[in-house]
Motif scaffolding. Structure first.
Motif, PDB file in Angstrom:
ATOM      1  N   ALA A 172      47.469  36.057  35.730  1.00  0.00           N
ATOM      2  CA  ALA A 172      46.681  36.072  36.959  1.00  0.00           C
ATOM      3  C   ALA A 172      46.864  34.816  37.809  1.00  0.00           C
ATOM      4  O   ALA A 172      46.265  34.696  38.873  1.00  0.00           O
ATOM      5  N   ALA A 173      47.693  33.882  37.348  1.00  0.00           N
ATOM      6  CA  ALA A 173      47.843  32.608  38.055  1.00  0.00           C
ATOM      7  C   ALA A 173      48.315  32.809  39.496  1.00  0.00           C
ATOM      8  O   ALA A 173      47.783  32.205  40.432  1.00  0.00           O
ATOM      9  N   GLY A 174      49.326  33.648  39.683  1.00  0.00           N
ATOM     10  CA  GLY A 174      49.843  33.875  41.029  1.00  0.00           C
ATOM     11  C   GLY A 174      48.815  34.512  41.935  1.00  0.00           C
ATOM     12  O   GLY A 174      48.695  34.161  43.121  1.00  0.00           O
ATOM     13  N   CYS A 175      48.056  35.456  41.390  1.00  0.00           N
ATOM     14  CA  CYS A 175      47.008  36.111  42.177  1.00  0.00           C
ATOM     15  C   CYS A 175      45.930  35.111  42.585  1.00  0.00           C
ATOM     16  O   CYS A 175      45.380  35.189  43.681  1.00  0.00           O
ATOM     17  N   ALA A 210      39.811  39.437  39.596  1.00  0.00           N
ATOM     18  CA  ALA A 210      39.113  39.714  38.344  1.00  0.00           C
ATOM     19  C   ALA A 210      39.779  40.837  37.556  1.00  0.00           C
ATOM     20  O   ALA A 210      39.964  40.729  36.335  1.00  0.00           O
ATOM     21  N   VAL A 211      40.170  41.921  38.237  1.00  0.00           N
ATOM     22  CA  VAL A 211      40.774  43.033  37.494  1.00  0.00           C
ATOM     23  C   VAL A 211      42.193  42.691  37.045  1.00  0.00           C
ATOM     24  O   VAL A 211      42.642  43.182  36.007  1.00  0.00           O
ATOM     25  N   VAL A 212      42.875  41.848  37.802  1.00  0.00           N
ATOM     26  CA  VAL A 212      44.193  41.390  37.358  1.00  0.00           C
ATOM     27  C   VAL A 212      44.042  40.524  36.112  1.00  0.00           C
ATOM     28  O   VAL A 212      44.748  40.700  35.112  1.00  0.00           O
ATOM     29  N   ALA A 213      43.095  39.597  36.143  1.00  0.00           N
ATOM     30  CA  ALA A 213      42.877  38.708  34.998  1.00  0.00           C
ATOM     31  C   ALA A 213      42.423  39.485  33.775  1.00  0.00           C
ATOM     32  O   ALA A 213      42.841  39.191  32.650  1.00  0.00           O
ATOM     33  N   GLY A 214      41.571  40.477  33.968  1.00  0.00           N
ATOM     34  CA  GLY A 214      41.047  41.230  32.844  1.00  0.00           C
ATOM     35  C   GLY A 214      42.044  42.188  32.229  1.00  0.00           C
ATOM     36  O   GLY A 214      42.231  42.207  31.006  1.00  0.00           O
ATOM     37  N   ALA A 281      44.521  39.180  50.685  1.00  0.00           N
ATOM     38  CA  ALA A 281      45.390  38.459  49.751  1.00  0.00           C
ATOM     39  C   ALA A 281      46.824  38.948  49.832  1.00  0.00           C
ATOM     40  O   ALA A 281      47.738  38.293  49.359  1.00  0.00           O
ATOM     41  N   ASP A 282      47.027  40.126  50.403  1.00  0.00           N
ATOM     42  CA  ASP A 282      48.383  40.661  50.515  1.00  0.00           C
ATOM     43  C   ASP A 282      49.108  40.171  51.755  1.00  0.00           C
ATOM     44  O   ASP A 282      50.312  40.313  51.867  1.00  0.00           O
TER      45      ASP A 282
END
Length: 283
Positions: A172-175, A210-214, A281-282
């Motif tokens: 998730a770092a990049g996000c 959050a959903v990317v990290a999870g 974010a996109d």
């Protein structure tokens, strides 16, 4: 809601080594008074990824996922405070006073102080920052409003930095980087155009983070459908920008999520990824 306690505990532990004590207490004060929804969504999305048909793991590793949730939560709280400072810069107000402290009087705005601070300290963000400075040194700010502004900026910076640290070695770092960049662009445009609707992009982008990290914590991935769903959830939270406060707070986690949330997330994870939708974010 057990996820609330898990996220807040992980976040409090993540800032436990921050000095001086007053700075750490101020950070804890924000963690104890705000919604834990971003961090909780991280945990729920990890559970959903485990329950999805294509799951490669059978259970959620609680501590690592809670740490990711804490990273998301800290980034959100730091950026949310930055939004307050950006829209009412104390350095442009002369002697009109410091930025408003987050309210802890409305129970609907907080997920509760259900975590005991390990070292026994009690966070009290209402205590004037000047009391912890031990007197001004040559070149230091002496005006209470200036000191408060300096401390608020420092609190925001430290929370974002510590959140980045927790997510630095994750997928998730990049996000996380893109979330902060998008926030900067949105607030720059908001300052020039006055478009209040841009404010809610922060919550939408943080929910996507959050959903990317999870999901990636358990070997999954956040589909375009899932990102679109949680972004819409954040934007439609019911507290639209400008209706009550310049800093539109998220509802508490229990108000946004229910027992059916994980199943809903699973449904969106199972959908075939499409082209996705454009979020701040996109861009």
């Amino acid at each position: 809601m057990e996820e609330v306690a898990a996220v807040r505990r992980a976040a409090v532990e993540a800032v436990g080594d921050i000095e001086p004590d007053r700075l750490r207490q101020r950070i804890r004060g924000r963690l104890e008074s705000g919604s834990m929804a971003p961090g909780v969504l991280t945990l729920l999305s990890a559970r959903a990824a485990v329950d999805a048909p294509e799951a490669t793991v059978e259970s959620v590793p609680s501590d690592p996922v809670a740490e990711r949730g804490a990273g998301v939560q800290l980034i959100y709280e730091g950026l949310r405070l930055t939004r307050v400072l950006s829209q009412g810069p104390p350095w442009e107000r002369g002697g009109e006073g410091s930025p408003p402290a987050p309210s802890t009087d409305d129970a609907s705005m907080t997920d509760g102080g259900d975590v005991t601070v390990p070292d026994g300290e009690v966070s009290d963000p209402s205590v004037p920052v000047a009391e912890s400075r031990g007197g001004a040194k040559p070149g230091e700010a002496t005006d209470p409003a200036d000191i408060e502004a300096d401390m608020s900026i420092l609190v925001a910076d430290v929370m974002v930095a510590r959140g980045f640290y927790l997510l630095a070695r994750t997928e998730a770092a990049g996000c996380a980087v893109e979330t902060v960049r998008a926030f900067g662009r949105d607030q720059t445009e908001r300052r020039t155009s006055g478009t209040e609707s841009l404010d809610r992009n922060l919550e939408a982008d943080v929910f996507e983070l959050a959903v990317v990290a999870g999901t990636t914590a358990v070997g999954g991935r956040a589909t375009a459908a899932l990102k679109e769903y949680v972004a819409d959830l954040a934007r439609g939270d019911g507290r639209a920008p400008g209706t009550a406060t310049a800093d539109p707070p998220l509802s508490v986690a229990e108000g946004l999520f229910s027992e059916a949330t994980v199943e809903t997330l699973v449904d969106h994870l199972s959908e075939e990824p499409g082209d996705g939708v454009a979020t701040s974010a996109d861009s």
